[in-house]
Design a protein around this motif. Structure first.
Motif, short mmCIF file in Angstrom:
data_model
loop_
_atom_site.label_atom_id
_atom_site.label_comp_id
_atom_site.label_asym_id
_atom_site.label_seq_id
_atom_site.Cartn_x
_atom_site.Cartn_y
_atom_site.Cartn_z
N LEU A 90 0.83 -1.20 0.00
CA LEU A 90 0.00 0.00 0.00
C LEU A 90 0.87 1.26 0.00
O LEU A 90 0.58 2.21 -0.73
CB LEU A 90 -0.96 -0.01 1.19
N ALA A 91 1.94 1.27 0.77
CA ALA A 91 2.85 2.42 0.77
C ALA A 91 3.45 2.63 -0.62
O ALA A 91 3.59 3.77 -1.09
CB ALA A 91 3.95 2.23 1.81
N GLU A 92 3.78 1.53 -1.29
CA GLU A 92 4.29 1.63 -2.67
C GLU A 92 3.22 2.21 -3.61
O GLU A 92 3.54 2.98 -4.52
CB GLU A 92 4.74 0.25 -3.18
N LYS A 93 1.96 1.85 -3.39
CA LYS A 93 0.88 2.40 -4.22
C LYS A 93 0.75 3.90 -4.00
O LYS A 93 0.47 4.65 -4.94
CB LYS A 93 -0.43 1.68 -3.93
N SER A 101 7.13 11.14 -2.31
CA SER A 101 8.21 10.43 -3.00
C SER A 101 8.72 9.27 -2.14
O SER A 101 8.44 9.18 -0.95
CB SER A 101 9.36 11.39 -3.31
N ARG A 102 9.49 8.41 -2.77
CA ARG A 102 10.10 7.27 -2.07
C ARG A 102 10.94 7.71 -0.87
O ARG A 102 11.07 6.99 0.11
CB ARG A 102 10.95 6.46 -3.05
N LYS A 103 11.48 8.91 -0.92
CA LYS A 103 12.28 9.44 0.17
C LYS A 103 11.49 9.45 1.48
O LYS A 103 12.06 9.38 2.56
CB LYS A 103 12.75 10.85 -0.19
N HIS A 104 10.17 9.50 1.38
CA HIS A 104 9.29 9.57 2.55
C HIS A 104 8.55 8.26 2.77
O HIS A 104 7.42 8.25 3.26
CB HIS A 104 8.31 10.73 2.40
N PHE A 105 9.23 7.16 2.45
CA PHE A 105 8.58 5.85 2.53
C PHE A 105 8.04 5.55 3.93
O PHE A 105 6.92 5.06 4.07
CB PHE A 105 9.54 4.73 2.08
N ASN A 106 8.84 5.82 4.97
CA ASN A 106 8.36 5.53 6.33
C ASN A 106 7.12 6.35 6.68
O ASN A 106 6.23 5.86 7.38
CB ASN A 106 9.45 5.74 7.38
N ASP A 107 7.04 7.59 6.21
CA ASP A 107 5.84 8.39 6.44
C ASP A 107 4.63 7.69 5.82
O ASP A 107 3.57 7.60 6.43
CB ASP A 107 5.99 9.78 5.83
N ALA A 112 -0.18 3.71 5.82
CA ALA A 112 -0.64 2.39 5.37
C ALA A 112 -0.94 1.48 6.56
O ALA A 112 -1.98 0.81 6.59
CB ALA A 112 0.41 1.76 4.46
N LEU A 113 -0.06 1.45 7.53
CA LEU A 113 -0.27 0.61 8.71
C LEU A 113 -1.53 1.03 9.46
O LEU A 113 -2.33 0.18 9.88
CB LEU A 113 0.94 0.67 9.64
#
Length: 165
Positions: A90-93, A101-107, A112-113
């Motif tokens: 879901l985060a990738e979506k 952007s991918r730079k903020h993946f944890n955000d 998503a969680l």
């Protein structure tokens, strides 16, 4: 009052001790004290959710901040959720649809969680990446496309208002 499941991102816990932003710290402490009251939680108004991603971000903080946050977490009842493959997807979506952007993946992983664990609200002080109309609209557009429930993203101040505190 409707029951709320609130996902706390790391910025909320961090602002329990943020003398450089006294207004945010004051509202965070007020929310935290409300969350810590047994009667408040026993009335089934709020369920608090954090993730192992939050716990890792806290573990990465230097002391004495890390120890302070760990001790504060002991004051509230909370459900701890783990990162899952579904949350990663879901985060990738969100990235694919241009939420951040991918730079903020944890955000995005926090959102998503929270979404996958039936949270109504993500609580954050991160106005740049979380608590803004663009992110909320974009996240909920992805949820509509992918069949997930909408989610709200709010600051502790907004949540205090919602709870009438």
């Amino acid at each position: 009052m409707r029951r709320m499941r609130i996902y706390l991102d790391t910025s909320v816990i961090s602002h329990l001790d943020a003398p450089d932003t006294p207004e945010k710290m004051q509202d965070t402490i007020a929310l935290w004290n409300a969350l810590a009251k047994e009667t408040f939680l026993d009335e089934s108004v709020v369920e608090v959710v954090i993730s192992r991603v939050v716990l890792q971000e806290i573990a990465d903080c230097p002391d004495p901040k890390r120890s302070f946050m760990v001790n504060e977490l002991r004051r509230i009842k909370r459900e701890i959720i783990s990162k899952t493959e579904e949350a990663t997807i879901l985060a990738e979506k969100y990235i694919t649809h241009g939420v951040l952007s991918r730079k903020h993946f944890n955000d995005l992983l926090h959102i998503a969680l929270a979404s996958l664990n039936r949270c109504n609200i993500v609580a954050s002080w991160n106005f740049k990446h979380f608590v803004n109309f663009k992110t909320m609209d974009d996240v909920n557009a992805v949820h509509l496309i992918e069949g997930y429930e909408p989610i709200r993203i709010a600051s502790p101040s907004m949540i205090l208002g919602e709870l009438g505190l």
